[in-house]
Design a protein around this motif. Structure first.
Motif, PDB file in Angstrom:
ATOM      1  N   ASP A 129       0.997  -1.320   0.067  1.00  9.21           N
ATOM      2  CA  ASP A 129      -0.048  -0.099   0.178  1.00  9.21           C
ATOM      3  C   ASP A 129       0.898   1.173  -0.156  1.00  9.21           C
ATOM      4  O   ASP A 129       0.498   2.391  -0.814  1.00  9.21           O
ATOM      5  CB  ASP A 129      -0.791  -0.069   1.191  1.00  9.21           C
ATOM      6  CG  ASP A 129      -2.311  -0.916   1.039  1.00  9.21           C
ATOM      7  OD1 ASP A 129      -2.536  -1.169  -0.101  1.00  9.21           O
ATOM      8  OD2 ASP A 129      -2.581  -1.311   2.100  1.00  9.21           O
ATOM      9  N   GLN A 130       1.935   1.127   0.782  1.00  8.33           N
ATOM     10  CA  GLN A 130       2.979   2.333   0.981  1.00  8.33           C
ATOM     11  C   GLN A 130       3.442   2.622  -0.281  1.00  8.33           C
ATOM     12  O   GLN A 130       3.728   3.741  -1.025  1.00  8.33           O
ATOM     13  CB  GLN A 130       3.774   2.250   2.068  1.00  8.33           C
ATOM     14  CG  GLN A 130       3.218   2.330   3.389  1.00  8.33           C
ATOM     15  CD  GLN A 130       4.207   1.932   4.440  1.00  8.33           C
ATOM     16  OE1 GLN A 130       5.357   1.070   4.359  1.00  8.33           O
ATOM     17  NE2 GLN A 130       4.065   2.131   5.666  1.00  8.33           N
ATOM     18  N   ALA A 131       3.994   1.707  -1.139  1.00  8.12           N
ATOM     19  CA  ALA A 131       4.657   1.663  -2.304  1.00  8.12           C
ATOM     20  C   ALA A 131       3.595   2.101  -3.378  1.00  8.12           C
ATOM     21  O   ALA A 131       4.150   2.933  -4.428  1.00  8.12           O
ATOM     22  CB  ALA A 131       4.954   0.260  -2.590  1.00  8.12           C
ATOM     23  N   LEU A 132       2.455   1.708  -3.407  1.00  8.55           N
ATOM     24  CA  LEU A 132       1.262   2.089  -4.316  1.00  8.55           C
ATOM     25  C   LEU A 132       1.049   3.525  -4.147  1.00  8.55           C
ATOM     26  O   LEU A 132       0.756   4.500  -4.900  1.00  8.55           O
ATOM     27  CB  LEU A 132       0.097   1.374  -4.153  1.00  8.55           C
ATOM     28  CG  LEU A 132      -1.010   1.961  -5.193  1.00  8.55           C
ATOM     29  CD1 LEU A 132      -0.736   1.784  -6.610  1.00  8.55           C
ATOM     30  CD2 LEU A 132      -2.533   1.081  -4.836  1.00  8.55           C
ATOM     31  N   LEU A 133       1.106   4.253  -2.970  1.00  6.09           N
ATOM     32  CA  LEU A 133       0.897   5.695  -2.602  1.00  6.09           C
ATOM     33  C   LEU A 133       2.182   6.316  -3.219  1.00  6.09           C
ATOM     34  O   LEU A 133       1.991   7.545  -3.656  1.00  6.09           O
ATOM     35  CB  LEU A 133       0.764   5.800  -0.971  1.00  6.09           C
ATOM     36  CG  LEU A 133       0.643   7.222  -0.525  1.00  6.09           C
ATOM     37  CD1 LEU A 133      -0.328   8.011  -1.093  1.00  6.09           C
ATOM     38  CD2 LEU A 133       0.785   7.402   0.892  1.00  6.09           C
ATOM     39  N   ARG A 134       3.312   5.830  -2.828  1.00  4.53           N
ATOM     40  CA  ARG A 134       4.583   6.570  -3.377  1.00  4.53           C
ATOM     41  C   ARG A 134       4.354   6.728  -5.138  1.00  4.53           C
ATOM     42  O   ARG A 134       4.758   7.592  -5.559  1.00  4.53           O
ATOM     43  CB  ARG A 134       6.055   5.764  -3.094  1.00  4.53           C
ATOM     44  CG  ARG A 134       6.377   6.079  -1.735  1.00  4.53           C
ATOM     45  CD  ARG A 134       7.658   5.196  -1.223  1.00  4.53           C
ATOM     46  NE  ARG A 134       8.085   4.094  -1.771  1.00  4.53           N
ATOM     47  CZ  ARG A 134       7.868   3.141  -0.812  1.00  4.53           C
ATOM     48  NH1 ARG A 134       7.097   3.354   0.335  1.00  4.53           N
ATOM     49  NH2 ARG A 134       7.741   1.766  -1.479  1.00  4.53           N
TER      50      ARG A 134
END
Length: 87
Positions: free
Chosen positions: A29-34
């Motif tokens: 999820d964090q990678a998708l947000l980045r």
């Protein structure tokens, strides 16, 4: 493992490009947000999504749509909206 894949609009292509792999959905999820922030686009315009695969893959490889699912087996799937539209 969780993978971020480039889910291009070409429905005829059975393989999807792996962007990155992650050990947890939270990390994915964090990678998708980045990625969304880097592209400066809403998530639906990034053509990127998180999937679960048992196959050992790396970023840059292709994965066939029969080798991944949207959710890990046994993972709790959120129901309904996660955030209200009201203020």
């Amino acid at each position: 493992m969780y993978a971020l894949i480039y889910d291009d609009p070409d429905r005829g292509e059975p393989a999807k490009m792996v962007i990155s792999v992650h050990g947890t959905r939270k990390e994915a999820d964090q990678a998708l947000l980045r990625r969304r922030c880097e592209l400066e686009r809403p998530v639906w315009e990034c053509h990127t999504r998180i999937v679960w695969t048992d196959k050992a893959v790396s970023g840059g490889e292709k994965i066939h749509r029969t080798e991944f699912t949207d959710w890990k087996n046994g993972e709790k799937i959120p129901e309904g909206e996660l955030h209200s539209d009201e203020d």
